[in-house]
Each structure stands twice: as C-alpha cells, then as structure tokens.
Motif scaffolding. Structure first.
Motif, PDB file in Angstrom:
ATOM      1  N   ARG A 130       0.821  -1.215   0.000  1.00 35.31           N
ATOM      2  CA  ARG A 130       0.000   0.000   0.000  1.00 35.31           C
ATOM      3  C   ARG A 130       0.854   1.264   0.000  1.00 35.31           C
ATOM      4  O   ARG A 130       0.354   2.352  -0.284  1.00 35.31           O
ATOM      5  CB  ARG A 130      -0.933  -0.003   1.211  1.00 35.31           C
ATOM      6  CG  ARG A 130      -0.246   0.121   2.559  1.00 35.31           C
ATOM      7  CD  ARG A 130      -1.262   0.285   3.669  1.00 35.31           C
ATOM      8  NE  ARG A 130      -0.648   0.438   4.974  1.00 35.31           N
ATOM      9  CZ  ARG A 130      -0.448  -0.571   5.814  1.00 35.31           C
ATOM     10  NH1 ARG A 130      -0.800  -1.799   5.470  1.00 35.31           N
ATOM     11  NH2 ARG A 130       0.120  -0.369   6.981  1.00 35.31           N
ATOM     12  N   ASN A 131       2.130   1.128   0.307  1.00 37.10           N
ATOM     13  CA  ASN A 131       3.041   2.268   0.273  1.00 37.10           C
ATOM     14  C   ASN A 131       3.794   2.350  -1.052  1.00 37.10           C
ATOM     15  O   ASN A 131       4.750   3.104  -1.172  1.00 37.10           O
ATOM     16  CB  ASN A 131       4.056   2.165   1.423  1.00 37.10           C
ATOM     17  CG  ASN A 131       3.385   2.174   2.786  1.00 37.10           C
ATOM     18  OD1 ASN A 131       3.056   1.132   3.310  1.00 37.10           O
ATOM     19  ND2 ASN A 131       3.149   3.353   3.330  1.00 37.10           N
ATOM     20  N   GLY A 132       3.337   1.590  -2.043  1.00 39.73           N
ATOM     21  CA  GLY A 132       3.963   1.640  -3.352  1.00 39.73           C
ATOM     22  C   GLY A 132       5.192   0.775  -3.492  1.00 39.73           C
ATOM     23  O   GLY A 132       5.951   0.919  -4.453  1.00 39.73           O
ATOM     24  N   HIS A 133       5.402  -0.149  -2.554  1.00 33.05           N
ATOM     25  CA  HIS A 133       6.536  -1.066  -2.641  1.00 33.05           C
ATOM     26  C   HIS A 133       6.106  -2.276  -3.471  1.00 33.05           C
ATOM     27  O   HIS A 133       5.108  -2.922  -3.156  1.00 33.05           O
ATOM     28  CB  HIS A 133       6.978  -1.525  -1.251  1.00 33.05           C
ATOM     29  CG  HIS A 133       7.438  -0.407  -0.370  1.00 33.05           C
ATOM     30  ND1 HIS A 133       8.058  -0.620   0.842  1.00 33.05           N
ATOM     31  CD2 HIS A 133       7.370   0.943  -0.526  1.00 33.05           C
ATOM     32  CE1 HIS A 133       8.348   0.551   1.401  1.00 33.05           C
ATOM     33  NE2 HIS A 133       7.929   1.507   0.585  1.00 33.05           N
ATOM     34  N   GLU A 160       6.437   6.483  -6.961  1.00 36.11           N
ATOM     35  CA  GLU A 160       5.132   6.279  -6.340  1.00 36.11           C
ATOM     36  C   GLU A 160       5.233   5.661  -4.950  1.00 36.11           C
ATOM     37  O   GLU A 160       4.224   5.491  -4.266  1.00 36.11           O
ATOM     38  CB  GLU A 160       4.278   5.385  -7.240  1.00 36.11           C
ATOM     39  CG  GLU A 160       4.028   5.965  -8.631  1.00 36.11           C
ATOM     40  CD  GLU A 160       3.239   5.015  -9.512  1.00 36.11           C
ATOM     41  OE1 GLU A 160       2.941   3.895  -9.038  1.00 36.11           O
ATOM     42  OE2 GLU A 160       2.924   5.384 -10.644  1.00 36.11           O
ATOM     43  N   SER A 161       6.436   5.311  -4.543  1.00 37.68           N
ATOM     44  CA  SER A 161       6.617   4.640  -3.253  1.00 37.68           C
ATOM     45  C   SER A 161       6.787   5.654  -2.128  1.00 37.68           C
ATOM     46  O   SER A 161       7.303   6.750  -2.330  1.00 37.68           O
ATOM     47  CB  SER A 161       7.836   3.727  -3.306  1.00 37.68           C
ATOM     48  OG  SER A 161       7.749   2.812  -4.385  1.00 37.68           O
ATOM     49  N   ASP A 162       6.363   5.255  -0.941  1.00 36.07           N
ATOM     50  CA  ASP A 162       6.520   6.074   0.255  1.00 36.07           C
ATOM     51  C   ASP A 162       7.573   5.442   1.157  1.00 36.07           C
ATOM     52  O   ASP A 162       7.787   4.225   1.144  1.00 36.07           O
ATOM     53  CB  ASP A 162       5.210   6.158   1.045  1.00 36.07           C
ATOM     54  CG  ASP A 162       4.111   6.851   0.256  1.00 36.07           C
ATOM     55  OD1 ASP A 162       4.445   7.752  -0.541  1.00 36.07           O
ATOM     56  OD2 ASP A 162       2.940   6.479   0.445  1.00 36.07           O
ATOM     57  N   VAL A 163       8.213   6.270   1.975  1.00 38.04           N
ATOM     58  CA  VAL A 163       9.099   5.716   2.997  1.00 38.04           C
ATOM     59  C   VAL A 163       8.229   5.049   4.059  1.00 38.04           C
ATOM     60  O   VAL A 163       7.120   5.491   4.341  1.00 38.04           O
ATOM     61  CB  VAL A 163       9.991   6.813   3.628  1.00 38.04           C
ATOM     62  CG1 VAL A 163      10.939   7.385   2.601  1.00 38.04           C
ATOM     63  CG2 VAL A 163       9.144   7.915   4.255  1.00 38.04           C
ATOM     64  N   PHE A 164       8.748   3.960   4.618  1.00 36.01           N
ATOM     65  CA  PHE A 164       7.976   3.241   5.628  1.00 36.01           C
ATOM     66  C   PHE A 164       8.954   2.419   6.475  1.00 36.01           C
ATOM     67  O   PHE A 164       9.193   1.252   6.201  1.00 36.01           O
ATOM     68  CB  PHE A 164       6.929   2.329   4.969  1.00 36.01           C
ATOM     69  CG  PHE A 164       5.959   1.726   5.957  1.00 36.01           C
ATOM     70  CD1 PHE A 164       4.933   2.481   6.495  1.00 36.01           C
ATOM     71  CD2 PHE A 164       6.085   0.410   6.367  1.00 36.01           C
ATOM     72  CE1 PHE A 164       4.041   1.938   7.413  1.00 36.01           C
ATOM     73  CE2 PHE A 164       5.204  -0.154   7.275  1.00 36.01           C
ATOM     74  CZ  PHE A 164       4.175   0.613   7.807  1.00 36.01           C
ATOM     75  N   PRO A 165       9.537   3.042   7.503  1.00 33.34           N
ATOM     76  CA  PRO A 165      10.553   2.354   8.305  1.00 33.34           C
ATOM     77  C   PRO A 165       9.987   1.588   9.498  1.00 33.34           C
ATOM     78  O   PRO A 165      10.657   1.429  10.513  1.00 33.34           O
ATOM     79  CB  PRO A 165      11.441   3.514   8.774  1.00 33.34           C
ATOM     80  CG  PRO A 165      10.467   4.641   8.940  1.00 33.34           C
ATOM     81  CD  PRO A 165       9.408   4.457   7.876  1.00 33.34           C
ATOM     82  N   LEU A 166       8.750   1.122   9.386  1.00 32.42           N
ATOM     83  CA  LEU A 166       8.094   0.507  10.540  1.00 32.42           C
ATOM     84  C   LEU A 166       7.656  -0.931  10.306  1.00 32.42           C
ATOM     85  O   LEU A 166       6.758  -1.434  10.977  1.00 32.42           O
ATOM     86  CB  LEU A 166       6.864   1.346  10.939  1.00 32.42           C
ATOM     87  CG  LEU A 166       7.164   2.789  11.370  1.00 32.42           C
ATOM     88  CD1 LEU A 166       5.867   3.532  11.612  1.00 32.42           C
ATOM     89  CD2 LEU A 166       8.050   2.812  12.612  1.00 32.42           C
TER      90      LEU A 166
END
Length: 230
Positions: A130-133, A160-166
């Motif tokens: 959902r974060n574009g990965h 189109e991807s978002d950072v998501f370090p979680l």
C-alpha cells in the motif's frame, strides 16, 4: 632430536600460509563435500538419529548405553561416517521409539527446485504494497518437512513509493542492494545502502526505508522464519 631454527621457521611459515588460504570463519563450508565422500544415505541416517536423540533430550552416552553401541560407533553413525547394519538400526529404533523406516525419511523425500525467469516473479501483496513497494516472490516450495520457511523477494521502490521504516515481522531478513540508493532503518540505526551493500538483521525490530536518495531502488530481500503450522 631438536628442530633447527630453519625448520621451525619453515613450519611456522607453512602454518601461516595455510591459515591465509583457509581461514576459520566459524561456520560450515556450504560447498564442501561431507568428508569428501559420496555417502548421502549414511549422512541422512546420521542426521535423523541425531535429531531423534536430541528431541528426546538424550546424550550420546545415554543412547550408547540404551543400544549397547560404543560411543565411537554411535558418533560415526551420527556423522555419516559409517553404514549401520540392519541390526544396529533396529537397536536404535527401539531405543528412540521410532520405526526403522524413520531413519530413511529425509533421504527418500523428493527435493525440488524453483526456477524463475528474469522479470517473471510472482507479484504479491504484503504490508508495504500500500506504500507503493513492489514485491516479486522469486521462489517458493511446498516442502512442509522443513522447519524453516524462506521467502526470497525482489523489492522495487519508485516515485510512487513512500518511505515506511516501521515493518515488523518474525524471523531474520537479509537485504542485498542492486540499484539506486536508500537510507534504511533498523531499530534506532540508519544505514546508507548502495549497489553491492547488504544488511542482515532481526526482523522483529522496526525496519524499512527511511529516505530514498536515488530512484529507482531495487534490492533482494530474503526472509526466513520458523514454520508454525507443523
């Protein structure tokens, strides 16, 4: 008779040269033949004997006493260094409480392989989708006898991807950077990753891309975790 100083130096030089050629990395050589022997059946039997013994909490001495085998013979069997007779296998089966056929189980199992052509990996949904990965599963087997599940992915990050370090999940994860540049977080540490860099970590801690510096970003991710549906 004492060695001359020249002989001692030659011996020391030889030992040092051997250490440089074959350093001790504290693990197994995955490409080495066990004892340089083609004894796959003996090795398979030995692994099963050791696994059943360990599961019962028995020491080698305990099993030797229960079967009447010597410690040396039992050690050879567990290391695949000898071919046990049918009588010996029967003694082991009685002591371990398993049928004789259990010692041949893994040897007789069909071992599979999965070949994936470039660009044909299976696209799947994971938490980061959902974060574009973009996740492409590169291999999967249906072998339920393994105690560990291994999932290799090709992950692509674009505009189109978002950072998501979680991200957090059980098991271990290995990353190998192929393209682009990313600052990757694991717990409270940041790693700047470029092509050729790798990162191996406990996946229970929060992790993921913190900053995408050069797009597109592609890296190989290999996740392993214990099978829980046995």
């Amino acid at each position: 008779m004492r060695k001359s100083s020249g002989a001692r130096l030659a011996s020391t030089d030889a030992a040092a040269k051997e250490a440089l050629i074959a350093p001790d990395v504290g693990g197994q050589d995955p490409h080495a033949l066990t004892g340089a022997r083609d004894n796959l059946l003996e090795v398979a039997i030995g692994r099963e004997v050791r696994a059943f013994r360990t599961k019962l909490g028995l020491t080698v001495a305990d099993l030797a006493a229960a079967t009447g085998l010597s410690l040396g013979m039992l050690s050879k069997i567990e290391n695949g260094a000898t071919s046990p007779s049918l009588t010996t296998l029967q003694a082991l089966s009685r002591a371990l409480g398993v049928p004789v056929t259990a010692f041949f189980r893994r040897y007789e199992e069909r071992r599979g392989a999965v070949f994936v052509k470039a660009g044909t990996g299976l696209s799947i949904e994971r938490r980061g989708t959902r974060n574009g990965h973009q996740y492409h599963l590169l291999g999967h087997t249906g072998d339920r006898s393994s105690r560990v599940v291994v999932e290799p992915y090709m992950i692509t990050l674009t505009e189109e991807s978002d950072v998501f370090p979680l991200f957090q999940h059980s098991g271990l994860e290995f990353l190998y950077m192929l393209e682009g540049e990313v600052v990757y977080r694991h717990a409270d540490r940041l790693y700047t990753m470029q092509p050729g860099d790798s990162l191996f970590f406990d996946a229970d801690a929060p992790h993921g891309p913190e900053e995408m510096r050069k797009l597109p970003i592609r890296f190989l991710s290999v996740i392993s975790y214990p099978r829980l549906d046995e």
